[in-house]
Scaffold this motif. Structure first.
Motif, mmCIF file in Angstrom:
data_model
loop_
_atom_site.group_PDB
_atom_site.id
_atom_site.type_symbol
_atom_site.label_atom_id
_atom_site.label_comp_id
_atom_site.label_asym_id
_atom_site.label_seq_id
_atom_site.Cartn_x
_atom_site.Cartn_y
_atom_site.Cartn_z
ATOM 1 N N ALA A 51 5.618 -11.797 -6.417
ATOM 2 C CA ALA A 51 6.049 -11.627 -5.025
ATOM 3 C C ALA A 51 4.843 -11.787 -4.104
ATOM 4 O O ALA A 51 3.712 -11.449 -4.464
ATOM 5 C CB ALA A 51 6.671 -10.251 -4.826
ATOM 6 N N LYS A 52 5.080 -12.302 -2.911
ATOM 7 C CA LYS A 52 4.006 -12.430 -1.917
ATOM 8 C C LYS A 52 3.681 -11.031 -1.388
ATOM 9 O O LYS A 52 4.582 -10.268 -1.044
ATOM 10 C CB LYS A 52 4.463 -13.325 -0.777
ATOM 11 C CG LYS A 52 3.408 -13.530 0.276
ATOM 12 C CD LYS A 52 3.897 -14.437 1.376
ATOM 13 C CE LYS A 52 2.811 -14.589 2.426
ATOM 14 N NZ LYS A 52 3.279 -15.370 3.568
ATOM 15 N N VAL A 53 2.391 -10.700 -1.344
ATOM 16 C CA VAL A 53 1.959 -9.376 -0.894
ATOM 17 C C VAL A 53 0.996 -9.544 0.275
ATOM 18 O O VAL A 53 0.071 -10.360 0.226
ATOM 19 C CB VAL A 53 1.260 -8.592 -2.037
ATOM 20 C CG1 VAL A 53 0.860 -7.205 -1.561
ATOM 21 C CG2 VAL A 53 2.140 -8.513 -3.258
ATOM 22 N N THR A 54 1.234 -8.770 1.330
ATOM 23 C CA THR A 54 0.348 -8.753 2.493
ATOM 24 C C THR A 54 -0.130 -7.327 2.703
ATOM 25 O O THR A 54 0.687 -6.407 2.785
ATOM 26 C CB THR A 54 1.083 -9.246 3.753
ATOM 27 O OG1 THR A 54 1.634 -10.541 3.495
ATOM 28 C CG2 THR A 54 0.153 -9.322 4.945
ATOM 29 N N HIS A 86 -0.934 -0.571 5.018
ATOM 30 C CA HIS A 86 0.443 -1.064 4.971
ATOM 31 C C HIS A 86 0.505 -2.246 4.006
ATOM 32 O O HIS A 86 -0.233 -3.211 4.154
ATOM 33 C CB HIS A 86 0.872 -1.480 6.375
ATOM 34 C CG HIS A 86 2.307 -1.833 6.487
ATOM 35 N ND1 HIS A 86 3.308 -0.893 6.466
ATOM 36 C CD2 HIS A 86 2.928 -3.025 6.601
ATOM 37 C CE1 HIS A 86 4.468 -1.489 6.580
ATOM 38 N NE2 HIS A 86 4.270 -2.796 6.648
ATOM 39 N N LEU A 87 1.382 -2.161 3.003
ATOM 40 C CA LEU A 87 1.589 -3.244 2.034
ATOM 41 C C LEU A 87 3.026 -3.727 2.143
ATOM 42 O O LEU A 87 3.949 -2.924 2.247
ATOM 43 C CB LEU A 87 1.368 -2.759 0.601
ATOM 44 C CG LEU A 87 -0.055 -2.480 0.167
ATOM 45 C CD1 LEU A 87 -0.470 -1.092 0.523
ATOM 46 C CD2 LEU A 87 -0.159 -2.695 -1.312
ATOM 47 N N VAL A 88 3.208 -5.037 2.113
ATOM 48 C CA VAL A 88 4.543 -5.633 2.137
ATOM 49 C C VAL A 88 4.672 -6.559 0.940
ATOM 50 O O VAL A 88 3.910 -7.512 0.807
ATOM 51 C CB VAL A 88 4.792 -6.419 3.443
ATOM 52 C CG1 VAL A 88 6.154 -7.088 3.405
ATOM 53 C CG2 VAL A 88 4.673 -5.519 4.653
ATOM 54 N N GLU A 100 3.553 2.304 2.735
ATOM 55 C CA GLU A 100 2.437 2.826 3.514
ATOM 56 C C GLU A 100 1.654 3.756 2.605
ATOM 57 O O GLU A 100 2.227 4.635 1.966
ATOM 58 C CB GLU A 100 2.939 3.577 4.743
ATOM 59 C CG GLU A 100 3.426 2.657 5.826
ATOM 60 C CD GLU A 100 3.775 3.399 7.104
ATOM 61 O OE1 GLU A 100 3.784 4.652 7.099
ATOM 62 O OE2 GLU A 100 4.040 2.729 8.098
ATOM 63 N N VAL A 101 0.352 3.547 2.530
ATOM 64 C CA VAL A 101 -0.505 4.309 1.629
ATOM 65 C C VAL A 101 -1.594 4.971 2.452
ATOM 66 O O VAL A 101 -2.329 4.297 3.195
ATOM 67 C CB VAL A 101 -1.142 3.383 0.567
ATOM 68 C CG1 VAL A 101 -2.046 4.171 -0.345
ATOM 69 C CG2 VAL A 101 -0.077 2.665 -0.220
ATOM 70 N N GLN A 102 -1.706 6.284 2.334
ATOM 71 C CA GLN A 102 -2.751 7.036 3.025
ATOM 72 C C GLN A 102 -3.974 7.111 2.117
ATOM 73 O O GLN A 102 -3.894 7.621 1.002
ATOM 74 C CB GLN A 102 -2.259 8.442 3.372
ATOM 75 C CG GLN A 102 -3.239 9.256 4.174
ATOM 76 C CD GLN A 102 -3.447 8.687 5.564
ATOM 77 O OE1 GLN A 102 -2.520 8.214 6.207
ATOM 78 N NE2 GLN A 102 -4.671 8.727 6.030
ATOM 79 N N VAL A 103 -5.100 6.570 2.572
ATOM 80 C CA VAL A 103 -6.334 6.544 1.785
ATOM 81 C C VAL A 103 -7.347 7.468 2.456
ATOM 82 O O VAL A 103 -7.549 7.392 3.675
ATOM 83 C CB VAL A 103 -6.897 5.097 1.702
ATOM 84 C CG1 VAL A 103 -8.220 5.076 0.969
ATOM 85 C CG2 VAL A 103 -5.889 4.182 1.038
ATOM 86 N N ASP A 104 -7.980 8.358 1.666
ATOM 87 C CA ASP A 104 -8.988 9.250 2.248
ATOM 88 C C ASP A 104 -10.385 8.626 2.161
ATOM 89 O O ASP A 104 -10.534 7.475 1.757
ATOM 90 C CB ASP A 104 -8.940 10.625 1.597
ATOM 91 C CG ASP A 104 -9.361 10.627 0.131
ATOM 92 O OD1 ASP A 104 -9.892 9.610 -0.338
ATOM 93 O OD2 ASP A 104 -9.147 11.646 -0.538
ATOM 94 N N GLU A 105 -11.403 9.385 2.511
ATOM 95 C CA GLU A 105 -12.780 8.865 2.578
ATOM 96 C C GLU A 105 -13.310 8.415 1.221
ATOM 97 O O GLU A 105 -14.177 7.558 1.137
ATOM 98 C CB GLU A 105 -13.732 9.929 3.156
ATOM 99 C CG GLU A 105 -13.469 10.301 4.586
ATOM 100 C CD GLU A 105 -12.329 11.306 4.739
ATOM 101 O OE1 GLU A 105 -12.017 12.031 3.752
ATOM 102 O OE2 GLU A 105 -11.730 11.340 5.806
#
Length: 155
Positions: A51-54, A86-88, A100-105
């Motif tokens: 699948a195409k991922v952005t 944000h990944l699609v 939607e992925v929350q990434v910390d420091e």
């Protein structure tokens, strides 16, 4: 004569060494932690292969990375800043998964929020198909009955 032979030998050595010198740069590789892997599957569990991922970063509307998932529906990327990524995933056949992925420091995932669109389970598709067939058959039979009634009235 001896000098001519030495010059020719020197020239031959230069010609033989020059390609080796021109291609003598090296490469190095390192496998380092810090990447994230997202996986996309259809509702039945089948992976969204190729699948195409952005991937969009928290601070930009422009794509941070664009590519395709692997055979198992996985896609790896390495975020360079904390925030909501944000990944699609788009299989270009009507199925789309937004993550939607929350990434910390430290580059760790805090939480992820999936939302899918364009996919329904097999039972819903079968019910819709049978219903559509019944509707078309009903309209056809109604039309035939109407033609027959009109023919009887005229005769």
């Amino acid at each position: 004569m001896f000098r001519l032979v030495l010059n020719i030998m020197g020239l031959l050595w230069l010609l033989l060494l020059f390609p080796a010198l021109a291609h003598s740069h090296g490469v190095e590789g390192v496998v380092a932690p810090g990447g994230l892997v997202a996986t996309a599957n259809y509702q039945g569990g089948e992976p969204m292969s190729y699948a195409k991922v952005t991937v969009t970063s928290p601070e930009s509307e422009k794509p941070f990375q664009v590519g395709r998932s692997d055979k198992n529906g996985r896609f790896a990327f390495a975020p360079d800043k904390p925030g909501k990524w944000h990944l699609v995933f788009n299989d270009e056949m009507g199925h789309r998964l937004d993550l939607e992925v929350q990434v910390d420091e430290k580059g760790l995932i805090g939480q992820q929020t999936p939302s899918s669109s364009g996919s329904t389970n097999l039972g819903t598709k079968a019910f819709f198909g049978v219903g559509l067939f019944m509707f078309i058959a009903s309209v056809f039979l109604w039309w035939q009955a109407k033609k027959l009634a009109l023919k009887r009235r005229l005769s």
